[in-house]
Design a protein around this motif. Structure first.
Motif, mmCIF file in Angstrom:
data_model
loop_
_atom_site.group_PDB
_atom_site.id
_atom_site.type_symbol
_atom_site.label_atom_id
_atom_site.label_comp_id
_atom_site.label_asym_id
_atom_site.label_seq_id
_atom_site.Cartn_x
_atom_site.Cartn_y
_atom_site.Cartn_z
ATOM 1 N N TRP A 63 0.794 -1.227 0.000
ATOM 2 C CA TRP A 63 0.000 0.000 0.000
ATOM 3 C C TRP A 63 0.832 1.286 0.000
ATOM 4 O O TRP A 63 0.419 2.294 -0.578
ATOM 5 C CB TRP A 63 -0.927 0.022 1.217
ATOM 6 N N ILE A 64 1.987 1.267 0.661
ATOM 7 C CA ILE A 64 2.740 2.514 0.854
ATOM 8 C C ILE A 64 3.807 2.711 -0.218
ATOM 9 O O ILE A 64 3.974 3.812 -0.746
ATOM 10 C CB ILE A 64 3.366 2.538 2.273
ATOM 11 N N TRP A 65 4.536 1.656 -0.556
ATOM 12 C CA TRP A 65 5.601 1.756 -1.551
ATOM 13 C C TRP A 65 4.992 2.014 -2.932
ATOM 14 O O TRP A 65 4.052 1.330 -3.339
ATOM 15 C CB TRP A 65 6.385 0.438 -1.552
ATOM 16 N N ARG A 66 5.543 2.999 -3.640
ATOM 17 C CA ARG A 66 5.048 3.324 -4.979
ATOM 18 C C ARG A 66 5.218 2.131 -5.919
ATOM 19 O O ARG A 66 6.276 1.505 -5.966
ATOM 20 C CB ARG A 66 5.791 4.534 -5.540
ATOM 21 N N ARG A 67 4.158 1.846 -6.686
ATOM 22 C CA ARG A 67 4.152 0.654 -7.534
ATOM 23 C C ARG A 67 5.240 0.698 -8.604
ATOM 24 O O ARG A 67 5.837 -0.332 -8.933
ATOM 25 C CB ARG A 67 2.775 0.517 -8.189
ATOM 26 N N ASP A 68 5.536 1.890 -9.142
ATOM 27 C CA ASP A 68 6.558 1.965 -10.178
ATOM 28 C C ASP A 68 7.947 1.671 -9.621
ATOM 29 O O ASP A 68 8.774 1.022 -10.263
ATOM 30 C CB ASP A 68 6.538 3.331 -10.873
ATOM 31 N N GLN A 69 8.209 2.116 -8.379
ATOM 32 C CA GLN A 69 9.501 1.818 -7.740
ATOM 33 C C GLN A 69 9.621 0.325 -7.448
ATOM 34 O O GLN A 69 10.679 -0.282 -7.641
ATOM 35 C CB GLN A 69 9.642 2.615 -6.439
ATOM 36 N N LEU A 70 8.525 -0.266 -6.978
ATOM 37 C CA LEU A 70 8.505 -1.706 -6.681
ATOM 38 C C LEU A 70 8.775 -2.509 -7.950
ATOM 39 O O LEU A 70 9.580 -3.450 -7.942
ATOM 40 C CB LEU A 70 7.145 -2.080 -6.086
ATOM 41 N N LEU A 71 8.117 -2.139 -9.054
ATOM 42 C CA LEU A 71 8.322 -2.854 -10.309
ATOM 43 C C LEU A 71 9.758 -2.718 -10.796
ATOM 44 O O LEU A 71 10.370 -3.704 -11.244
ATOM 45 C CB LEU A 71 7.356 -2.332 -11.381
ATOM 46 N N MET A 72 10.321 -1.514 -10.694
ATOM 47 C CA MET A 72 11.705 -1.304 -11.118
ATOM 48 C C MET A 72 12.661 -2.178 -10.323
ATOM 49 O O MET A 72 13.614 -2.734 -10.866
ATOM 50 C CB MET A 72 12.086 0.170 -10.966
ATOM 51 N N GLU A 73 12.401 -2.321 -9.021
ATOM 52 C CA GLU A 73 13.267 -3.165 -8.186
ATOM 53 C C GLU A 73 13.146 -4.627 -8.585
ATOM 54 O O GLU A 73 14.136 -5.352 -8.666
ATOM 55 C CB GLU A 73 12.915 -2.987 -6.701
ATOM 56 N N MET A 74 11.926 -5.066 -8.866
ATOM 57 C CA MET A 74 11.721 -6.456 -9.273
ATOM 58 C C MET A 74 12.337 -6.741 -10.648
ATOM 59 O O MET A 74 12.748 -7.870 -10.929
ATOM 60 C CB MET A 74 10.223 -6.778 -9.304
ATOM 61 N N GLN A 75 12.399 -5.726 -11.498
ATOM 62 C CA GLN A 75 12.987 -5.909 -12.828
ATOM 63 C C GLN A 75 14.500 -6.085 -12.780
ATOM 64 O O GLN A 75 15.091 -6.633 -13.721
ATOM 65 C CB GLN A 75 12.634 -4.707 -13.719
ATOM 66 N N GLU A 76 15.128 -5.627 -11.688
ATOM 67 C CA GLU A 76 16.572 -5.821 -11.523
ATOM 68 C C GLU A 76 16.861 -7.315 -11.414
ATOM 69 O O GLU A 76 16.385 -7.997 -10.513
ATOM 70 C CB GLU A 76 17.072 -5.114 -10.253
ATOM 71 N N GLY A 77 17.612 -7.837 -12.347
ATOM 72 C CA GLY A 77 17.938 -9.258 -12.317
ATOM 73 C C GLY A 77 16.850 -10.153 -12.878
ATOM 74 O O GLY A 77 17.010 -11.374 -12.931
ATOM 75 N N HIS A 78 15.704 -9.558 -13.276
ATOM 76 C CA HIS A 78 14.603 -10.356 -13.829
ATOM 77 C C HIS A 78 13.881 -9.519 -14.882
ATOM 78 O O HIS A 78 12.761 -9.050 -14.681
ATOM 79 C CB HIS A 78 13.635 -10.779 -12.727
ATOM 80 N N GLU A 79 14.531 -9.344 -16.019
ATOM 81 C CA GLU A 79 13.985 -8.512 -17.092
ATOM 82 C C GLU A 79 12.685 -9.101 -17.611
ATOM 83 O O GLU A 79 12.539 -10.303 -17.773
ATOM 84 C CB GLU A 79 15.014 -8.412 -18.225
ATOM 85 N N GLY A 80 11.715 -8.223 -17.808
ATOM 86 C CA GLY A 80 10.421 -8.657 -18.331
ATOM 87 C C GLY A 80 9.492 -9.244 -17.292
ATOM 88 O O GLY A 80 8.488 -9.876 -17.636
ATOM 89 N N ILE A 81 9.785 -9.017 -16.015
ATOM 90 C CA ILE A 81 8.955 -9.613 -14.955
ATOM 91 C C ILE A 81 7.533 -9.081 -14.990
ATOM 92 O O ILE A 81 6.594 -9.755 -14.550
ATOM 93 C CB ILE A 81 9.595 -9.371 -13.562
ATOM 94 N N GLU A 82 7.347 -7.858 -15.558
ATOM 95 C CA GLU A 82 6.002 -7.273 -15.612
ATOM 96 C C GLU A 82 5.049 -8.105 -16.474
ATOM 97 O O GLU A 82 3.820 -7.968 -16.359
ATOM 98 C CB GLU A 82 6.068 -5.834 -16.129
ATOM 99 N N ASN A 83 5.581 -8.973 -17.308
ATOM 100 C CA ASN A 83 4.748 -9.820 -18.176
ATOM 101 C C ASN A 83 4.529 -11.223 -17.606
ATOM 102 O O ASN A 83 3.896 -12.058 -18.249
ATOM 103 C CB ASN A 83 5.391 -9.943 -19.565
ATOM 104 N N THR A 84 5.067 -11.485 -16.413
ATOM 105 C CA THR A 84 4.987 -12.829 -15.841
ATOM 106 C C THR A 84 3.745 -12.989 -14.964
ATOM 107 O O THR A 84 3.152 -12.000 -14.508
ATOM 108 C CB THR A 84 6.233 -13.141 -14.994
ATOM 109 N N LEU A 85 3.393 -14.236 -14.705
ATOM 110 C CA LEU A 85 2.275 -14.543 -13.802
ATOM 111 C C LEU A 85 2.567 -14.016 -12.403
ATOM 112 O O LEU A 85 1.647 -13.568 -11.699
ATOM 113 C CB LEU A 85 2.032 -16.056 -13.780
#
Length: 448
Positions: free
Chosen positions: A400-422
């Motif tokens: 709820w508090i962490w900005r979604r775009d920052q969270l996605l950018m962090e998850m993309q580090e080391g896992h390119e294209g994670i936004e398209n995954t289940l």
């Protein structure tokens, strides 16, 4: 000026450290008896499912926050908070995590001291020091103080050496040793009379025992077995390289943890029934299998005593296993307040370790000298109340508090294209809504 931050040098080092944090005494003595009392293999299947439905998503939240902020729990939660109110909440949550981790370690060090004492007992017996051996297994304040101090000293020595030379080096030595000892003991115990009765109790499902209470019990076991909620995984995540895929590493940590918990059951339940075959009582007056300290300090030592000289060597191997499991968990707990002292108070690592280690040892000492009134109370406050409520708070920060775009950018580090995954389609809303509700359900069942 604070000391420079460390970093894990390899995937294997992180996995061993994180698995070591998760694999503790509760996995080895709590999980197997919980399984036997709740439908055998039926409970195992539910536990495995819930480990990924509850524990894995929360683990991912801790790892992501930690690696993004590259700092201790207080600074990390403030870093992802956009406003003054959420930053204040982050400060309180972070300080709460440090306090709860310290309280858990304060009683855990006492129990771990018992393991070290029982490890020294057969060694003393072998060299003929019978009086010393009797003192080590006696329940005295002096014994508890001495071995808590010894165990606390070991923990502080490892943490004082830093991330790579301390936590990572010792975890990569201790965890393979733990697994090897566990497998050797399983082979030995399964060859003893009565062992297969224990295997039946562990592996044959009894679906008549399935109930909502069992589901909540399995849920709580899954959550607490990964040492979530107090910032240990957040801190370990902060030492991870940006090149690593967090979803993959989190899945591996979860698999290793539940795998070792399951394997421990292949030792503990058969060993209990071997002990029963040898004349030791393994059921309480209420008809439940004896669990917890009673299992480790009464049932199994009685089994080892019945084996003669061979039992001394089996006891050494078993309590070495228990001491290693204790140590790999304790170093992660001590790192939580030490990281805060280094990064927020500006201390060097060695003085920070000494200061926080001695403060926690002082709390342990107060508990030891007021054991009957404080031991159970500290366990209840830290694990039944503090840990689940902090787990809910971390889900709120990640969801709820962490900005979604920052969270996605962090998850993309080391896992390119994670936004398209289940994973990305499910995890953000799951950790936002489902995980807090599941944790609160388990919390309510425990408290009420």
């Amino acid at each position: 000026m604070s000391a420079p931050r460390g970093q894990f040098s390899s995937n294997f080092g992180f996995l061993m450290a994180a698995a070591g944090s998760a694999v503790g005494l509760g996995n080895i003595w709590g999980f197997p008896t919980n399984v036997a009392a709740n439908g055998g293999a039926a409970f195992v299947v539910i536990y495995l499912v819930l480990a990924f439905l509850l524990a894995y998503p929360v683990l991912m939240a801790e790892l992501a926050i930690g690696r993004y902020a590259r700092s201790n729990m207080v600074k990390a939660l403030r870093e992802i908070s956009p406003g003054p109110v959420s930053r204040a909440a982050g400060t309180l949550t972070g300080l709460g995590g440090i306090l709860v981790a310290s309280l858990i370690l304060s009683f855990y060090a006492i129990v771990a001291g018992w393991m070290v004492a029982h490890l020294a007992d057969p060694v003393a017996t072998l060299v003929g020091a019978k009086e010393a051996a009797a003192w080590m297994t006696g329940d005295s304040t002096a014994r508890n103080f001495t071995f808590t101090a010894i165990f606390s000293g070991f923990t502080m020595l490892i943490i004082a050496s830093g991330v790579e030379k301390g936590i990572e080096r010792w975890s990569t030595l201790l965890m393979p040793s733990l697994i090897l000892l566990l497998l050797l003991l399983i082979v030995y115990v399964l060859a003893q009379p009565g062992a297969f009765q224990g295997l039946e109790a562990y592996l044959i499902p009894d679906f008549s025992k399935l109930s909502p209470e069992l589901l909540l019990s399995a849920m709580g076991q899954a959550f607490f077995s990964l040492s979530l909620g107090v910032g240990t995984m957040l801190i370990y995540g902060s030492y991870l390289s940006k090149q690593e895929s967090l979803p993959r590493l989190g899945a591996l940590v979860t698999l290793i943890d539940v795998g070792i918990a399951f394997t421990a059951g292949l030792l503990i339940l058969p060993a209990m029934y071997v002990a029963q075959e040898a004349g030791t009582q393994i059921f309480s007056e209420a008809g439940d299998l004896i669990a917890g300290p009673g299992l480790i300090l009464q049932v199994l030592p009685a089994l080892f005593d019945s084996m003669g000289t061979t039992g001394l060597f089996v006891a050494i191997a078993f309590f070495a296993l228990m001491s290693i499991a204790s140590l790999t968990s304790s170093i992660s707990m001590l790192e939580v307040p030490v990281a805060f002292s280094i990064e927020s108070l500006g201390l060097k690592r060695k003085p920070a370790t000494l200061m926080m280690g001695l403060i926690i040892f002082l709390i342990s000492t107060v508990i030891i000298f007021n054991f009957d009134s404080l031991f159970g109370l500290v366990i209840s406050i830290s694990t039944e109340y503090g840990q689940p409520l902090l787990g809910v708070a971390l889900c709120i920060f990640a969801g709820w508090i962490w900005r979604r775009d920052q969270l996605l950018m962090e998850m993309q580090e080391g896992h390119e294209g994670i936004e398209n995954t289940l994973f990305w389609k499910i995890w953000p809303w799951y950790v936002r809504i489902v995980c807090p509700l599941l944790i609160l359900a388990a919390f309510a069942q425990t408290v009420l």
